[in-house]
Design an enzyme around this catalytic site. Structure first.
Site, short mmCIF file in Angstrom:
data_model
loop_
_atom_site.label_atom_id
_atom_site.label_comp_id
_atom_site.label_asym_id
_atom_site.label_seq_id
_atom_site.Cartn_x
_atom_site.Cartn_y
_atom_site.Cartn_z
N LYS A 52 0.76 -1.30 0.11
CA LYS A 52 -0.03 0.01 -0.05
C LYS A 52 1.04 1.30 0.04
CE LYS A 52 -3.72 -2.45 2.27
NZ LYS A 52 -4.49 -2.77 3.35
N GLN A 96 -4.42 -1.60 9.65
CA GLN A 96 -4.30 -2.84 9.17
C GLN A 96 -4.74 -3.83 10.03
OE1 GLN A 96 -2.98 -3.32 6.02
NE2 GLN A 96 -3.75 -5.37 6.42
N ASP A 119 -10.81 3.49 5.02
CA ASP A 119 -11.04 1.81 4.57
C ASP A 119 -12.55 1.77 4.45
OD1 ASP A 119 -9.04 0.22 4.34
OD2 ASP A 119 -8.76 -0.51 6.36
#
Ligand code: NAD
Length: 284
Positions: A52, A96, A119
């Site tokens: 990412k 994460q 997210d």
């Protein structure tokens, strides 16, 4: 032969658009930065975070990883989340997953400011999506919808079946397909006669997390099939939830694994970071 829903190519187009948007904001003095909170030393998570951050570098987004020990107390993480919410230089951030045992991910995700929730997984973001308010959209389901739209697949008025009802993929995908005016059925592990229900679909989207379990008997002739699943193949490489070779001859379009939904998910995270930075620019 089915057309291929080429996530790799569509994601490259989205990354190019994001890079342009990032450059425009920079010219106006607006920072674009994605932070990630990585707790513990799970090697897969570390790899995802590296990927990412590489993606960010490619499109000109600054990124910073906050690496913490698996033993970090919940309270310390909550303080970090509050700090990132408040820090003007941070456009957006995410935690994460999975977190090490003993930590409560939902409590932490719930504390993320929806304006920075790249997210799109906090209950506030999910609620805003459900009632039709603007929000940052969860990357995988948004990636699926973008892949369909940008490949010229009509969604409106079509019969869509989603296999899977997770908060990460299935549920938000249902909301997004409704927003696109599809007629949506959602299936899950307790659905009776799954092949019968699935084979009604003009758009079949599979996110069950079961290796190669959807075969030809689940697929109506001419259906569009999107495979969200990702599984490591023995001896290397990846496979999805769909038995590609068996399903492809029945489908009008199908997404491959790898090269389908995976690259789209990564591209939509960059897109969300740009959106978050833009919103700040609009307010200022
Ligand atoms: P999950 O395990 O949280 O949810 C799976 C869902 O499928 C559940 O709602 C369950 O009810 C349903 N299900 C399970 N077995 C079933 C069966 N036999 N019949 C019908 N329904 C069944 O998984 P998830 O997080 O939603 O992820 C799904 C898959 O997508 C996984 O393979 C995951 O690795 C993959 N994934 C890919 C991406 C990507 O970027 N491509 C992103 C996220 C997840």
């Amino acid at each position: 032969m089915a057309g291929i829903l080429d996530g790799k190519a569509v994601a490259a187009t989205i990354r190019a658009e994001v890079a342009e948007g990032v450059a425009e904001l920079r010219e106006r003095g607006i920072p674009v930065r994605l932070d990630v909170v990585l707790v513990g030393d799970d090697p897969a998570s570390a790899t995802y975070v590296r990927m990412k951050q590489r993606d960010c570098a490619e499109v000109g987004i600054e990124s910073k990883a906050h690496r913490l020990l698996a033993s970090t107390p919940q309270g310390e993480l909550a303080t970090l989340v509050e700090g990132l919410n408040a820090e003007a230089a941070v456009s957006g951030f995410f935690i994460q997953l999975p977190l090490p045992g003993g930590l409560d991910p939902l409590a932490l995700i719930s504390a993320i400011d929806p304006a920075k929730d790249v997210d799109g997984l906090s209950p506030l973001s999910a609620g805003r999506l459900a009632v039709g308010l603007p929000s940052l959209l969860p990357c995988t389901p948004h990636g699926v919808v973008q892949l369909l739209r940008r490949s010229g697949v009509e969604i409106e008025g079509r019969e869509a079946v989603v296999i899977g009802r997770s908060n990460l993929v299935g549920k938000p995908l249902v909301q997004l397909l409704l927003r696109e005016n599809a007629t949506v059925t959602v299936c899950h592990s307790r659905t009776k006669d799954l092949p019968g229900v699935a084979s009604r679909a003009e758009l079949l989207i599979v996110a069950a997390g079961r290796r190669e379990f959807v075969g030809a008997e689940y697929v109506r002739e001419g259906a569009v099939v999107v495979d969200v699943g990702i599984h490591a193949r023995e001896g290397g490489g990846l496979v999805g939830d769909v038995r590609f070779d068996e399903v492809e001859p029945r489908a009008s379009y199908i997404s491959p694994v790898p090269g389908g939904v995976g690259p789209m998910t990564r591209a939509m995270l960059l897109y969300n970071t740009l959106q978050a930075a833009r919103a700040v620019g609009e307010v200022g």
